[in-house]
Enzyme design. Structure first.
Site, PDB file in Angstrom:
ATOM      1  N   CYS A  78       0.824  -1.208   0.000  1.00 33.03           N
ATOM      2  CA  CYS A  78       0.000   0.000   0.000  1.00 33.03           C
ATOM      3  C   CYS A  78       0.869   1.274   0.000  1.00 33.03           C
ATOM      4  O   CYS A  78       1.500   1.570  -1.004  1.00 33.03           O
ATOM      5  CB  CYS A  78      -0.962  -0.046   1.183  1.00 33.03           C
ATOM      6  SG  CYS A  78      -2.227   1.198   1.063  1.00 33.03           S
ATOM      7  N   HIS A 166      -3.827  -5.092   0.507  1.00 35.44           N
ATOM      8  CA  HIS A 166      -3.273  -5.592   1.780  1.00 35.44           C
ATOM      9  C   HIS A 166      -3.315  -7.112   1.845  1.00 35.44           C
ATOM     10  O   HIS A 166      -4.376  -7.687   2.133  1.00 35.44           O
ATOM     11  CB  HIS A 166      -4.068  -5.005   2.955  1.00 35.44           C
ATOM     12  CG  HIS A 166      -3.795  -3.564   3.161  1.00 35.44           C
ATOM     13  ND1 HIS A 166      -2.795  -3.101   3.986  1.00 35.44           N
ATOM     14  CD2 HIS A 166      -4.367  -2.469   2.614  1.00 35.44           C
ATOM     15  CE1 HIS A 166      -2.771  -1.792   3.963  1.00 35.44           C
ATOM     16  NE2 HIS A 166      -3.706  -1.366   3.137  1.00 35.44           N
ATOM     17  N   GLU A 168      -2.164  -8.960   4.071  1.00 32.18           N
ATOM     18  CA  GLU A 168      -2.213  -9.441   5.457  1.00 32.18           C
ATOM     19  C   GLU A 168      -3.628  -9.551   6.003  1.00 32.18           C
ATOM     20  O   GLU A 168      -3.852 -10.199   7.007  1.00 32.18           O
ATOM     21  CB  GLU A 168      -1.356  -8.543   6.361  1.00 32.18           C
ATOM     22  CG  GLU A 168      -1.864  -7.116   6.586  1.00 32.18           C
ATOM     23  CD  GLU A 168      -1.511  -6.127   5.477  1.00 32.18           C
ATOM     24  OE1 GLU A 168      -1.262  -6.570   4.335  1.00 32.18           O
ATOM     25  OE2 GLU A 168      -1.494  -4.916   5.748  1.00 32.18           O
TER      26      GLU A 168
END
Ligand code: XMP
Length: 508
Positions: A78, A166, A168
Site C-alpha cells: 500500500c 493488503h 495481510e
C-alpha cells in the site's frame, strides 16, 4: 537466525503482517520506519507497511530505503508501494474513485514469482486514498484490478516488489500465499522457526548470556511469567529463584494451588505471604488508580526485600512479551494511558539488576505454544488473564477482608461452573465484581438488605476490544441461584452486558 524486517509506517495492520509471517514459521521483527536496524546477513527481506499518510503529505514517513533496497528482497504494501513509485519518478495522486474494500484481480503476470499460484478474479482488499497513476520506467506491472491498473509491480533488475492491496488482511483471499511467495520463495527463508526451535535457541542463548549468574523472577500465576520461568529453569536450573507473592487479592485458594503446581514443575520458588502489607496499604482507598499505585508500590517493596535475600543475584527476569515492546517503540509512541497498568511500572532503580526477558519477541498465542512445547500443563496455559491488582479492582470502593472473602466465594462458584459447563475455554476472561451498594430482597419470610454482585464474561482476542459473552440463560440462572443460596451477604446477581469500548473489561 533468518529474519524478515517489517518497517512500520503507521499502519493499523503492521502487527497483522508480523502474525502472518510468523504463521509461516519465519521469524520477523517490527521496527519503526525511522529506526531501521542494521541489515545483517540474517536479514532475508524487508517489508514496508502501509500508512494512514499520503506520500504527498508534508509529515508523511520518509523511509530511507538506501540500506536495503536492491540488496535484499523488498515488499512494499500500500503506502510502501506508493512511496517507492514517488521516490523513483513515478506519479502518485489522489484517487478519483474510492479504492476501498473488495476488488478482484483482473490481470496477473504469470512470470511473477510474487504472484505464483494466485488466481485471476482472486479477491483482494484495497484501502487507500491515493493511487499509483504512473510507474517509473523500470517498474513492471505484475497485477491489476478493474479499477487499479498498477495494483502490483516489480522493479526490474532487483527483487523489489510492491502491491497496493493488503495481503495481510483476511479479505485478501490469497494474501497468505503472496506473503509465502515473498518470504519462502523470494527471500529464501526455510520456515524452520517453530516453538521447538524457539525453545532450543532460547535455552542455548540464556545459558550463554547468564552463565553461572543467579537470576530472580516474580511469578504471578499467569501464562507469561510461568513460561518465562520454565524456560529459565531449563536453561540454568537452580540458579533461578522465583518469588510468588500472595497479595491477599487472588482468587479463592489460588495461592496455595498455584504454588503447589509451580513446585511440582521443579521450580525453585519462594511463596511470600504479604497479605497484611497490601491490606494496610489499601486501607481507606476507594479511587481505582490510587489502589493500583498502592498495590504496585507495595509489590515493589515486598519483591525488593525478598530478592535482596538472594545472595549474588545479578539478573531480574521478566515475562515481557512482544506487544509491550512494540507499543513502547511504535511510530505513534506509547498510546494514551487509560488504566495505569498498561505501562509496565518497573522496579526500583536501586535494585541494580540486569534485565533478562526471554519472551520479548513473542506474541501471546506464541507464548502458549512455547509453554505447551516445554510441557506446561493445559490448566496453567489456558488460564484466563487476571489483573495484577487482582480483586482490589473488582471490589468497588474500599477493600476489606470481609468483602474479599465474599467476592472470592462468588467468583469461585462462577468460574467452577464455567469449567463444569465446558464454557471456560470459550470465554476469554471472566470474573465477578462486588458493587458498593445494597439492595432489598426477601429470604424465607425475612426482608434482607444485602450486597449486589455483577458477573462479567467477555470474548476477546487481545483484551483491547471485547464483547460480552452470550452465556446460556440456564447457566446464568443456576449460577445466580447458587451464589445467592451459598454466599452469605449477597442477595442479588447481575450480568454485565457491556462491550469494550465503550466500557472496559474491569469495572475499575
Ligand atoms: P480493561 O479493564 O482495561 O482490561 O479493559 C484489559 C485487560 O487488562 C487487564 N487489567 C489489568 N492487568 N493490571 C494488570 O496486570 C491492571 O491494573 C489491570 N487492569 C486491567 C484486564 O483484566 C483485562 O485482561
Amino acid at each position: 537466525m533468518q529474519t524478515i524486517i517489517i518497517l512500520d509506517q503507521g499502519s493499523q495492520y503492521t502487527q497483522l503482517i508480523a502474525r502472518k509471517i510468523r504463521e509461516l514459521n519465519v521469524y520477523c521483527e517490527i521496527y519503526s520506519y525511522n529506526k531501521i536496524p542494521e541489515i545483517t546477513e540474517d536479514v532475508k527481506g524487508v517489508i514496508l507497511s502501509g500508512s494512514p499518510y499520503s506520500v504527498t503529505d508534508e509529515d508523511a514517513p520518509k523511509t530511507d530505503l538506501s540500506s536495503f533496497k536492491g540488496k535484499v528482497p523488498v515488499l512494499g504494501i500500500c503506502y510502501g508501494a506508493q512511496l517507492m513509485v514517488n521516490n523513483y519518478g513515478g506519479k502518485v495522486e489522489k484517487s478519483i474513485i474510492r479504492e476501498y474494500g473488495r476488488a478482484r484481480l483482473s490481470f496477473i503476470d504469470k512470470q511473477s514469482r510474487l504472484m505464483n499460484g494466485v488466481n485471476l478474479e482472486s479477491q483482494v482488499w484495497m484501502s487507500h486514498g491515493d493511487t499509483i497513476q504512473q510507474l517509473p520506467d523500470d517498474f513492471k506491472i505484475i497485477c491489476s484490478t478493474k479499477d487499479v491498473e498498477n495494483a502490483g509491480y516489480k522493479i526490474e533488475g532487483e527483487e523489489t516488489y510492491a502491491i497496493q492491496f493488503h495481503p495481510e488482511v483476511h479479505h485478501s483471499k490469497q494474501g497468505s500465499l503472496i506473503l509465502k511467495n515473498f518470504v519462502i520463495d523470494i527471500c529464501q527463508c526455510d520456515g524452520s522457526w517453530t516453538p521447538k526451535s524457539f525453545v532450543e535457541t532460547t535455552i542455548k542463548n540464556l545459558r550463554e548470556q547468564l552463565q553461572e549468574d543467579k537470576v530472580v523472577l516474580g511469578l504471578s500465576g499467569g501464562v507469561d511469567s510461568s513460561v518465562a520461568a520454565m524456560l529459565l529453569h531449563k536453561a540454568i536450573g537452580n540458579n533461578l529463584t522465583c518469588i510468588f507473592v500472595d497479595n491477599g487479592l487472588l482468587r479463592k485458594n489460588e495461592f496455595i494451588t498455584v504454588l503447589a503446581s509451580y513446585k511440582g514443575m521443579g521450580l525453585n520458588v519462594i511463596g511470600v505471604n504479604a497479605k497484611n502489607d497490601f491490606y494496610a496499604a489499601l486501607r481507606g482507598i476507594t479511587e481505582p488508580e490510587k489502589k493500583r499505585k498502592a498495590i504496585g508500590s507495595t509489590f515493589i517493596n515486598v519483591f525488593d526485600y525478598q530478592a535482596g535475600k538472594i545472595e549474588n543475584a545479578k539478573w531480574l527476569a521478566q515475562g515481557t512479551i512482544y506487544p509491550d515492546v512494540i507499543e513502547s517503540s511504535s511510530v505513534k509512541g506509547p498510546s494514551q494511558t487509560i488504566k495505569s497498568h498498561h505501562n509496565v511500572g518497573g522496579l526500583p532503580k536501586n535494585m541494580k539488576l540486569k534485565i533478562v526477558e526471554p519472551l520479548r519477541s513473542l506474541f501471546k498465542d506464541e507464548v502458549r505454544k512455547v509453554g505447551k512445547e516445554i510441557g506446561l500443563k493445559d490448566e496453567l496455559l489456558a488460564r484466563h488473564p487476571f489483573p495484577g491488582p487482582g480483586l482490589a479492582i473488582r471490589i468497588l470502593g474500599e477493600i476489606t477482608e470481609e468483602k474479599i472473602k465474599i467476592l472470592q466465594d462468588v467468583d469461585d462458584i462462577f468460574i467452577s461452573n464455567l469449567k463444569k459447563a465446558n464454557l471456560y475455554n470459550k470465554v476469554w476472561q471472566a470474573g465477578a465484581i462486588l458493587l458498593p451498594i445494597q439492595s432489598v430482597g426477601v429470604m424465607g419470610d425475612e426482608r434482607t438488605y444485602e450486597r449486589v454482585v455483577a458477573l462479567r464474561a467477555v470474548e476477546s482476542v487481545d483484551g483491547m476490544t471485547a464483547d460480552w459473552c452470550h452465556l446460556p440463560y440456564e447457566f446464568l440462572a443456576d449460577t445466580s441461584n447458587q451464589i445467592i443460596n451459598q454466599v452469605k451477604g449477597v442477595n442479588r446477581v447481575c450480568y454485565d452486558i457491556s462491550s469494550k469500548p465503550p466500557a472496559t473489561i474491569e469495572w475499575e
